[in-house]
Write a protein that holds these residues in place. Structure first.
Motif, short mmCIF file in Angstrom:
data_model
loop_
_atom_site.label_atom_id
_atom_site.label_comp_id
_atom_site.label_asym_id
_atom_site.label_seq_id
_atom_site.Cartn_x
_atom_site.Cartn_y
_atom_site.Cartn_z
N ARG A 42 -8.53 -13.95 6.76
CA ARG A 42 -9.38 -12.70 6.58
C ARG A 42 -8.72 -11.43 6.42
O ARG A 42 -9.50 -10.34 6.71
N ASN A 43 -7.57 -11.71 5.76
CA ASN A 43 -6.87 -10.70 5.24
C ASN A 43 -7.56 -9.75 4.05
O ASN A 43 -8.16 -10.32 3.23
N VAL A 44 -7.11 -8.20 4.12
CA VAL A 44 -7.91 -7.51 3.27
C VAL A 44 -6.50 -6.97 2.35
O VAL A 44 -5.35 -6.90 2.78
N GLU A 63 -14.75 -23.87 -12.65
CA GLU A 63 -14.55 -22.46 -12.26
C GLU A 63 -15.81 -21.54 -12.68
O GLU A 63 -15.93 -21.58 -13.92
N SER A 64 -15.89 -20.73 -12.00
CA SER A 64 -16.82 -19.67 -12.33
C SER A 64 -16.10 -18.20 -12.13
O SER A 64 -15.96 -17.87 -10.93
N LEU A 65 -15.73 -17.45 -12.99
CA LEU A 65 -15.06 -16.28 -12.83
C LEU A 65 -16.02 -15.18 -12.54
O LEU A 65 -16.80 -14.92 -13.28
N LEU A 66 -15.50 -14.70 -11.27
CA LEU A 66 -16.42 -13.32 -10.85
C LEU A 66 -15.85 -12.19 -11.26
O LEU A 66 -16.93 -11.18 -11.73
N ALA A 67 -14.72 -11.88 -11.46
CA ALA A 67 -14.17 -10.58 -11.77
C ALA A 67 -12.77 -10.59 -11.74
O ALA A 67 -12.10 -11.65 -11.45
N VAL A 68 -12.08 -9.54 -12.24
CA VAL A 68 -10.74 -9.37 -12.40
C VAL A 68 -10.38 -7.87 -11.72
O VAL A 68 -11.04 -6.77 -12.20
N ARG A 69 -9.75 -7.91 -10.57
CA ARG A 69 -9.67 -6.74 -9.83
C ARG A 69 -8.17 -6.26 -10.13
O ARG A 69 -7.18 -6.93 -10.02
N GLY A 70 -8.00 -4.94 -10.12
CA GLY A 70 -6.81 -4.27 -10.46
C GLY A 70 -6.27 -3.20 -9.71
O GLY A 70 -6.78 -3.08 -8.33
N ARG A 71 -5.49 -2.55 -10.27
CA ARG A 71 -4.90 -1.10 -9.37
C ARG A 71 -6.00 -0.30 -8.55
O ARG A 71 -7.04 0.03 -8.98
N GLY A 72 -5.74 0.02 -7.29
CA GLY A 72 -6.40 0.70 -6.43
C GLY A 72 -7.75 -0.22 -5.73
O GLY A 72 -8.30 0.73 -5.16
N GLU A 73 -7.89 -1.21 -6.28
CA GLU A 73 -9.13 -1.93 -5.54
C GLU A 73 -8.95 -2.87 -4.34
O GLU A 73 -7.86 -3.28 -4.41
N ILE A 74 -9.75 -2.97 -3.78
CA ILE A 74 -9.84 -3.62 -2.43
C ILE A 74 -10.54 -5.21 -2.66
O ILE A 74 -11.54 -5.24 -3.34
N ILE A 75 -9.78 -6.12 -1.79
CA ILE A 75 -10.23 -7.62 -2.20
C ILE A 75 -10.44 -8.06 -0.89
O ILE A 75 -9.26 -7.82 0.12
N ASP A 94 -1.04 -11.55 -13.24
CA ASP A 94 0.41 -11.45 -13.39
C ASP A 94 1.00 -10.85 -12.20
O ASP A 94 0.31 -11.19 -10.98
N THR A 95 2.27 -10.29 -12.04
CA THR A 95 2.87 -10.05 -10.70
C THR A 95 1.98 -9.23 -9.97
O THR A 95 1.79 -7.80 -10.61
N VAL A 96 1.63 -9.37 -8.84
CA VAL A 96 0.66 -8.40 -8.23
C VAL A 96 1.64 -8.07 -6.89
O VAL A 96 2.12 -8.68 -6.08
N GLU A 97 1.51 -6.52 -6.71
CA GLU A 97 1.81 -5.97 -5.64
C GLU A 97 0.59 -5.23 -4.80
O GLU A 97 -0.14 -4.87 -5.63
N GLY A 98 0.82 -5.19 -3.60
CA GLY A 98 -0.29 -4.81 -2.77
C GLY A 98 0.04 -4.57 -1.26
O GLY A 98 1.17 -4.91 -0.82
N VAL A 99 -1.05 -3.82 -0.48
CA VAL A 99 -0.84 -3.90 0.81
C VAL A 99 -1.85 -4.90 1.44
O VAL A 99 -3.00 -4.66 1.10
N LEU A 100 -1.45 -5.50 2.50
CA LEU A 100 -2.20 -6.57 3.19
C LEU A 100 -2.45 -6.01 4.59
O LEU A 100 -1.58 -5.59 5.41
N ILE A 101 -3.82 -6.18 5.25
CA ILE A 101 -4.28 -5.56 6.30
C ILE A 101 -4.95 -6.72 7.10
O ILE A 101 -5.82 -7.40 6.46
N THR A 102 -4.49 -7.03 8.25
CA THR A 102 -5.42 -8.25 9.01
C THR A 102 -6.76 -7.49 9.18
O THR A 102 -6.91 -6.17 9.23
#
Length: 217
Positions: A42-44, A63-75, A94-102
């Motif tokens: 359940r990480n964000v 597969e059903s593609l719902l979206a492509v999320r990028g910079r600044g977006e929350i998942i 591609d290479t993804v960098e982000g911040v993960l929050i429990t």
């Protein structure tokens, strides 16, 4: 979506600092699966760099593609809030960098920072509106369906007016519910009008306003 219109762009500096203090930085290699549909995690994730493919799979594996999320977006915020399993598979385009929050940390942040909740609400409303627009377009002419699909899947980084859709023509045709031949004709029309530029595995939107006018959105 530019960074200013994204979840991260809606926050002020104290809210961003609070989220960073509760998060850990993560990097995912291109092509790697961040989480699978049905997982109990359940990480964000807030994306700092790169793009994430959001997909759902049927029982037969389609597969059903719902979206492509990028910079600044929350998942992953929905799973964190409702406590249910993952509703989609997340894959690094591609290479993804982000911040993960429990999930517990994210819920505490929401309780203490009203602006984070307000940004979440705006994100959910924008996504619901986009999904409704896309559903309307699926019954329209093929050119509108293709144009609406490109707009729905595109992501634009800050300062970059070209939106990129990281998909092949075969994938786009399947999502739009049309044949590959019909898709090719629609893309040719848009390309000849100077609205898009096509590449092997991506399509660049060069004149977004004209594409939106064509689709009526």
């Amino acid at each position: 979506m530019g960074i200013g219109q994204s979840f991260w762009g809606m926050l002020d500096e104290p809210d961003r600092a609070a989220m960073l203090a509760a998060a850990s930085r993560r990097t995912f290699a291109a092509g790697s699966v961040i989480c699978h549909q049905g997982d109990e995690t359940r990480n964000v994730l807030v994306v700092s760099r790169g793009r994430v493919r959001v997909s759902r799979y049927s029982l037969s594996g389609d597969e059903s593609l719902l979206a492509v999320r990028g910079r600044g977006e929350i998942i992953g915020e929905v799973a964190a809030i409702d406590g249910l399993g993952r509703s989609a598979t997340l894959t690094a385009v591609d290479t993804v960098e982000g911040v993960l929050i429990t999930a517990p940390a994210f819920i505490r942040l929401c309780e203490r920072h009203p602006r984070i909740v307000w940004a979440l609400l705006r994100v959910q409303l924008a996504r619901a509106r986009a999904a409704a627009d896309q559903q309307d377009l699926r019954t329209g002419p093929s050119l509108q369906r293709v144009g609406g699909l490109l707009l729905g899947l595109a992501h634009r980084d800050a300062g970059d007016m070209i939106a990129t859709v990281p998909l092949s023509q075969r994938e786009l045709a399947g999502i739009a519910g049309i044949s590959r031949e019909t898709l090719v004709r629609a893309l040719k029309t848009l390309r000849e009008q100077g609205i898009i530029a096509t590449h092997r595995t991506r399509i660049e939107i060069l004149r977004e306003d004209e594409l939106r006018a064509l689709c009526g959105i």
